[in-house]
Write a protein that holds these residues in place. Structure first.
Motif, PDB file in Angstrom:
ATOM      1  N   ASN A  62      17.787 -12.178 -10.350  1.00 11.58           N
ATOM      2  CA  ASN A  62      17.410 -10.941 -11.043  1.00 11.58           C
ATOM      3  C   ASN A  62      18.483  -9.888 -10.741  1.00 11.58           C
ATOM      4  O   ASN A  62      18.433  -9.179  -9.747  1.00 11.58           O
ATOM      5  CB  ASN A  62      16.024 -10.491 -10.554  1.00 11.58           C
ATOM      6  CG  ASN A  62      15.486  -9.291 -11.316  1.00 11.58           C
ATOM      7  OD1 ASN A  62      16.260  -8.520 -11.898  1.00 11.58           O
ATOM      8  ND2 ASN A  62      14.169  -9.123 -11.310  1.00 11.58           N
ATOM      9  N   LEU A  89       9.352  -8.248  -0.402  1.00 12.10           N
ATOM     10  CA  LEU A  89      10.160  -9.286  -1.060  1.00 12.10           C
ATOM     11  C   LEU A  89      10.527 -10.476  -0.154  1.00 12.10           C
ATOM     12  O   LEU A  89      10.443 -11.623  -0.602  1.00 12.10           O
ATOM     13  CB  LEU A  89      11.425  -8.645  -1.656  1.00 12.10           C
ATOM     14  CG  LEU A  89      12.282  -9.526  -2.557  1.00 12.10           C
ATOM     15  CD1 LEU A  89      11.527  -9.969  -3.796  1.00 12.10           C
ATOM     16  CD2 LEU A  89      13.561  -8.783  -2.961  1.00 12.10           C
ATOM     17  N   PRO A  90      10.911 -10.253   1.135  1.00 13.94           N
ATOM     18  CA  PRO A  90      11.257 -11.422   1.958  1.00 13.94           C
ATOM     19  C   PRO A  90      10.131 -12.455   2.053  1.00 13.94           C
ATOM     20  O   PRO A  90      10.395 -13.657   2.068  1.00 13.94           O
ATOM     21  CB  PRO A  90      11.564 -10.803   3.325  1.00 13.94           C
ATOM     22  CG  PRO A  90      12.031  -9.422   3.014  1.00 13.94           C
ATOM     23  CD  PRO A  90      11.181  -8.992   1.846  1.00 13.94           C
ATOM     24  N   TRP A 133       9.980  -7.914 -11.346  1.00 12.45           N
ATOM     25  CA  TRP A 133      10.595  -6.609 -11.087  1.00 12.45           C
ATOM     26  C   TRP A 133      11.629  -6.271 -12.157  1.00 12.45           C
ATOM     27  O   TRP A 133      12.488  -7.095 -12.495  1.00 12.45           O
ATOM     28  CB  TRP A 133      11.284  -6.612  -9.717  1.00 12.45           C
ATOM     29  CG  TRP A 133      11.636  -5.225  -9.224  1.00 12.45           C
ATOM     30  CD1 TRP A 133      10.941  -4.485  -8.336  1.00 12.45           C
ATOM     31  CD2 TRP A 133      12.769  -4.435  -9.591  1.00 12.45           C
ATOM     32  NE1 TRP A 133      11.555  -3.266  -8.124  1.00 12.45           N
ATOM     33  CE2 TRP A 133      12.685  -3.201  -8.887  1.00 12.45           C
ATOM     34  CE3 TRP A 133      13.841  -4.614 -10.457  1.00 12.45           C
ATOM     35  CZ2 TRP A 133      13.623  -2.179  -9.009  1.00 12.45           C
ATOM     36  CZ3 TRP A 133      14.777  -3.596 -10.591  1.00 12.45           C
ATOM     37  CH2 TRP A 133      14.669  -2.400  -9.872  1.00 12.45           C
ATOM     38  N   ASN A 134      11.538  -5.098 -12.736  1.00 10.26           N
ATOM     39  CA  ASN A 134      12.625  -4.577 -13.565  1.00 10.26           C
ATOM     40  C   ASN A 134      12.600  -3.049 -13.503  1.00 10.26           C
ATOM     41  O   ASN A 134      11.644  -2.447 -13.007  1.00 10.26           O
ATOM     42  CB  ASN A 134      12.552  -5.091 -15.022  1.00 10.26           C
ATOM     43  CG  ASN A 134      11.247  -4.711 -15.699  1.00 10.26           C
ATOM     44  OD1 ASN A 134      10.854  -3.545 -15.689  1.00 10.26           O
ATOM     45  ND2 ASN A 134      10.566  -5.703 -16.265  1.00 10.26           N
ATOM     46  N   ARG A 135      13.647  -2.455 -13.969  1.00  9.24           N
ATOM     47  CA  ARG A 135      13.830  -1.001 -13.861  1.00  9.24           C
ATOM     48  C   ARG A 135      12.725  -0.241 -14.610  1.00  9.24           C
ATOM     49  O   ARG A 135      12.236   0.778 -14.152  1.00  9.24           O
ATOM     50  CB  ARG A 135      15.213  -0.658 -14.443  1.00  9.24           C
ATOM     51  CG  ARG A 135      15.632   0.758 -14.249  1.00  9.24           C
ATOM     52  CD  ARG A 135      16.201   0.958 -12.857  1.00  9.24           C
ATOM     53  NE  ARG A 135      16.335   2.382 -12.592  1.00  9.24           N
ATOM     54  CZ  ARG A 135      16.928   2.881 -11.521  1.00  9.24           C
ATOM     55  NH1 ARG A 135      17.426   2.095 -10.615  1.00  9.24           N
ATOM     56  NH2 ARG A 135      17.017   4.176 -11.352  1.00  9.24           N
ATOM     57  N   LEU A 181      17.452  -6.252 -10.232  1.00  3.47           N
ATOM     58  CA  LEU A 181      16.852  -6.054  -8.912  1.00  3.47           C
ATOM     59  C   LEU A 181      17.927  -5.994  -7.828  1.00  3.47           C
ATOM     60  O   LEU A 181      17.895  -5.107  -6.958  1.00  3.47           O
ATOM     61  CB  LEU A 181      15.869  -7.205  -8.619  1.00  3.47           C
ATOM     62  CG  LEU A 181      15.313  -7.298  -7.189  1.00  3.47           C
ATOM     63  CD1 LEU A 181      14.500  -6.058  -6.834  1.00  3.47           C
ATOM     64  CD2 LEU A 181      14.451  -8.538  -7.027  1.00  3.47           C
ATOM     65  N   LEU A 202      17.404 -10.140   1.893  1.00  7.44           N
ATOM     66  CA  LEU A 202      16.825 -11.218   1.079  1.00  7.44           C
ATOM     67  C   LEU A 202      16.536 -12.471   1.905  1.00  7.44           C
ATOM     68  O   LEU A 202      15.631 -13.225   1.572  1.00  7.44           O
ATOM     69  CB  LEU A 202      17.767 -11.563  -0.085  1.00  7.44           C
ATOM     70  CG  LEU A 202      17.875 -10.490  -1.164  1.00  7.44           C
ATOM     71  CD1 LEU A 202      18.955 -10.853  -2.172  1.00  7.44           C
ATOM     72  CD2 LEU A 202      16.543 -10.295  -1.881  1.00  7.44           C
ATOM     73  N   ILE A 208      11.153 -18.788  -7.171  1.00  8.06           N
ATOM     74  CA  ILE A 208      11.944 -17.701  -7.760  1.00  8.06           C
ATOM     75  C   ILE A 208      13.050 -17.320  -6.791  1.00  8.06           C
ATOM     76  O   ILE A 208      12.796 -17.082  -5.617  1.00  8.06           O
ATOM     77  CB  ILE A 208      11.039 -16.486  -8.050  1.00  8.06           C
ATOM     78  CG1 ILE A 208       9.975 -16.877  -9.067  1.00  8.06           C
ATOM     79  CG2 ILE A 208      11.841 -15.299  -8.547  1.00  8.06           C
ATOM     80  CD1 ILE A 208       8.704 -16.102  -8.928  1.00  8.06           C
ATOM     81  N   ASN A 209      14.251 -17.279  -7.269  1.00  5.74           N
ATOM     82  CA  ASN A 209      15.355 -16.832  -6.429  1.00  5.74           C
ATOM     83  C   ASN A 209      15.661 -15.376  -6.787  1.00  5.74           C
ATOM     84  O   ASN A 209      16.132 -15.093  -7.890  1.00  5.74           O
ATOM     85  CB  ASN A 209      16.580 -17.728  -6.690  1.00  5.74           C
ATOM     86  CG  ASN A 209      17.717 -17.373  -5.764  1.00  5.74           C
ATOM     87  OD1 ASN A 209      17.643 -16.389  -5.023  1.00  5.74           O
ATOM     88  ND2 ASN A 209      18.768 -18.169  -5.804  1.00  5.74           N
ATOM     89  N   PRO A 210      15.402 -14.430  -5.861  1.00  9.66           N
ATOM     90  CA  PRO A 210      15.626 -13.020  -6.167  1.00  9.66           C
ATOM     91  C   PRO A 210      17.049 -12.744  -6.655  1.00  9.66           C
ATOM     92  O   PRO A 210      17.272 -11.840  -7.453  1.00  9.66           O
ATOM     93  CB  PRO A 210      15.346 -12.325  -4.843  1.00  9.66           C
ATOM     94  CG  PRO A 210      14.406 -13.235  -4.131  1.00  9.66           C
ATOM     95  CD  PRO A 210      14.817 -14.613  -4.527  1.00  9.66           C
ATOM     96  N   ALA A 249      10.362 -10.757  -7.353  1.00 12.08           N
ATOM     97  CA  ALA A 249      11.597 -10.765  -8.144  1.00 12.08           C
ATOM     98  C   ALA A 249      11.345 -11.270  -9.560  1.00 12.08           C
ATOM     99  O   ALA A 249      12.123 -10.983 -10.472  1.00 12.08           O
ATOM    100  CB  ALA A 249      12.640 -11.632  -7.460  1.00 12.08           C
ATOM    101  N   GLY A 250      10.264 -12.019  -9.748  1.00 11.72           N
ATOM    102  CA  GLY A 250       9.957 -12.580 -11.062  1.00 11.72           C
ATOM    103  C   GLY A 250       9.544 -11.531 -12.070  1.00 11.72           C
ATOM    104  O   GLY A 250       9.731 -11.707 -13.277  1.00 11.72           O
ATOM    105  N   LEU A 295       8.444  -3.881  -3.297  1.00 14.51           N
ATOM    106  CA  LEU A 295       9.790  -4.326  -2.943  1.00 14.51           C
ATOM    107  C   LEU A 295       9.955  -4.571  -1.442  1.00 14.51           C
ATOM    108  O   LEU A 295      10.768  -5.393  -1.036  1.00 14.51           O
ATOM    109  CB  LEU A 295      10.795  -3.257  -3.410  1.00 14.51           C
ATOM    110  CG  LEU A 295      12.178  -3.707  -3.837  1.00 14.51           C
ATOM    111  CD1 LEU A 295      12.130  -4.875  -4.776  1.00 14.51           C
ATOM    112  CD2 LEU A 295      12.918  -2.535  -4.470  1.00 14.51           C
ATOM    113  N   PRO A 309       8.812 -13.741  -2.616  1.00 16.41           N
ATOM    114  CA  PRO A 309       9.912 -13.752  -3.589  1.00 16.41           C
ATOM    115  C   PRO A 309       9.443 -13.655  -5.040  1.00 16.41           C
ATOM    116  O   PRO A 309      10.238 -13.336  -5.927  1.00 16.41           O
ATOM    117  CB  PRO A 309      10.614 -15.088  -3.317  1.00 16.41           C
ATOM    118  CG  PRO A 309       9.654 -15.898  -2.525  1.00 16.41           C
ATOM    119  CD  PRO A 309       8.775 -14.946  -1.791  1.00 16.41           C
ATOM    120  N   GLU A 310       8.143 -13.891  -5.265  1.00 15.62           N
ATOM    121  CA  GLU A 310       7.623 -13.793  -6.638  1.00 15.62           C
ATOM    122  C   GLU A 310       7.770 -12.382  -7.200  1.00 15.62           C
ATOM    123  O   GLU A 310       7.754 -12.178  -8.425  1.00 15.62           O
ATOM    124  CB  GLU A 310       6.167 -14.261  -6.717  1.00 15.62           C
ATOM    125  CG  GLU A 310       5.129 -13.394  -6.021  1.00 15.62           C
ATOM    126  CD  GLU A 310       4.961 -13.713  -4.536  1.00 15.62           C
ATOM    127  OE1 GLU A 310       5.811 -14.445  -3.992  1.00 15.62           O
ATOM    128  OE2 GLU A 310       4.002 -13.212  -3.925  1.00 15.62           O
TER     129      GLU A 310
END
Lengths: 427, 57
Positions: free
Chosen positions: B8, A148-149, A158-160, B11, B27, B3-5, A155-156, A145, A152-153
């Motif tokens: 999500n 991320l900046p 990532w989940n809880r 997230l 971001l 992908i746009n964070p 975010a594709g 995480l 950005p992938e």
């Protein structure tokens, strides 16, 4: 040889890192620095700025026995080999076969000879090597995480659920790391995540059940970074969590890393010694196991045999590996490699590797081949050039007096085997 | 497809719990600069120190 001078020659805009005299942030480069002979020769590594912190915090020393639990692709491993000045024993482990290839390539290019690479589940290491290591680095698998900046992938996927799964894995790996550590030994835990659920929460949980102390980080200017958190949401963490270090992308312009240093203060729950990993020996140069091979290799390449007495060796069916004198045994199970791959057996004799001719460049007195600049550049660009007058066989390619790699002449053609990612764009 | 964070939500909610109002700035902040590390196994660290003026440790 000095890289800074080269950076100036290449007209690279850079700035030294304030916490690491060997590190340089690259502001502008006219070409990819990984496409240079200096990179090919292992004079520098591409390694993120924040990624250079964990190994500096662990600060492994020559002569120590050190474990990098999740080592691939190896930027921190090569950094630790350098900090250890190639002395002691550096165990590098990773479970991912594909990533191990990258680790192997990077560590070979760096010229390390103190490392042993294994492919074991990290969770098993504590039981296989109980109270064995002076220092352990656990740069744990994480959600990334903090990157991320720039990525950005992330975010594709990532989940809880993924976060919780990785958090549980981090906890299991930490238990294994603690078991593998000697009493009094030091452990650095790091991630490239900014989530406290992968950082402070994992450490807090382990502190409750294992004999660990949080240490002050004293090998870099810690006040320039953010401290660890002592709470998140409704949770309160150990008050000394402030001794941890956080990099903040917004404040420091770095990827978001968490780094904490721990010390094992008493025995934990190590397995009894009889469950330890079986080892096989390495051999000195005068051992009958390797003596004749070294003699043949030395004769073929014109190397004074006395050079080998400073090292120990591992002989497999077709390969000869060289390690430092402190690596006297290696794990038998899931062993991948150790030290420098010196040479591979071929029908025509022993073929050294690019890295071994670089390391022993000054000792090679036979089969040296120097090319014109044009031919040299063409060989690196295309992988082959015509060579009608050369006798069939392997040669050490020499450039400005230094052997850089191994080339093969056959049927009027000269070939060099280069890593698939490597394209030379600048000398 | 980039992908746009922000798409999500799970997230974004987690980031908000960590960063609060700084989430949007996080971001959009620039990525870390690329970097190299000189390999002191192959380059002379003493000469490097003299050249850069930086002291190890």
């Amino acid at each position: 040889m000095l890289c800074k001078k080269k950076l100036d020659t290449w007209q690279v805009e850079y700035e030294p890192l304030f916490f690491n005299p060997s590190g340089f942030a690259i502001k502008k480069a006219p070409f990819p620095l990984s496409h240079t002979l200096e990179f090919f020769r292992g004079f520098f590594q591409m390694q993120g700025i924040a990624s250079q912190i964990p190994a500096l915090v662990l600060n492994p020393q020559p002569g120590e026995r050190v474990l990098d639990m999740a080592a691939a692709p190896g930027s921190k491993s090569t950094q630790m080999a350098a900090l250890m000045k190639n002395k002691g024993q550096l165990f590098l482990n990773d479970i991912n076969r594909g990533r191990l290839q990258a680790l192997n390539a990077n560590i070979q290019r760096a010229g390390a000879i103190n490392q042993i690479i294994t492919r074991l589940p990290g969770e098993r290491l504590g039981n296989l090597f109980p109270a064995f290591f002076d220092k352990v680095l656990l740069d744990a698998p994480c959600t990334a995480l903090g990157t991320l900046p720039g990525h950005p992938e992330v975010a594709g996927w990532w989940n809880r659920q993924k976060l919780e799964k990785l958090s549980a894995l981090q906890h299991r790996l930490l238990i294994s790391a603690v078991k593998a550590l000697k009493v009094g030994g030091e452990l650095v835990y790091s991630t490239c995540s900014i989530s406290p659920l992968e950082n402070e929460a994992v450490i807090h949980q382990i502190l409750a059940n294992y004999p660990l102390e949080i240490m002050t980080i004293d090998t870099l200017p810690v006040s320039s970074f953010n401290p660890g958190w002592v709470g998140f949401g409704n949770e309160t963490y150990h008050p000394e969590m402030r001794r941890a270090l956080r990099t903040d992308p917004l404040v420091h312009g770095l990827e978001g890393f968490f780094v904490i240093k721990l010390k094992k203060s008493a025995r934990s729950f190590e397995s009894p010694p009889d469950k330890r990993m079986p080892f096989i020996p390495t051999f000195p140069s005068d051992s009958p196991v390797v003596k004749e091979d070294l003699k043949a290799f030395s004769k073929q390449w014109g190397i004074d045999q006395t050079v080998w007495s400073a090292y120990r060796f591992i002989r497999t069916a077709t390969r000869l590996w060289l390690v430092n004198n402190e690596v006297v045994q290696i794990p038998q199970n899931e062993f991948v490699s150790a030290g420098l791959l010196l040479a591979e057996k071929r029908l025509s004799g022993w073929r050294p590797t690019n890295q071994s001719v670089q390391m022993f460049s000054g000792y090679l007195s036979k089969r040296r081949l120097e090319l014109s600049r044009d031919n040299f550049m063409r060989l690196f660009a295309n992988g082959t050039i015509p060579s009608p007058r050369l006798e069939k066989g392997y040669y050490a390619l020499v450039w400005r007096g230094e052997a850089l790699g191994v080339v093969y002449a056959e049927g009027g053609t000269l070939r060099i085997r280069l890593p698939h990612y490597f394209r030379l764009t600048s000398e | 497809m980039p992908i746009n964070p922000s798409d999500n939500r799970e997230l974004i909610n987690h980031l908000r719990s960590i960063l609060g109002r700084r989430t949007e700035t996080f971001l959009s902040c620039p990525p870390e600069k690329p970097a190299i590390r000189v390999n002191t196994l192959k380059c002379d660290p003493v000469a490097l120190q003299k050249k850069t003026g930086y002291v190890a440790g």
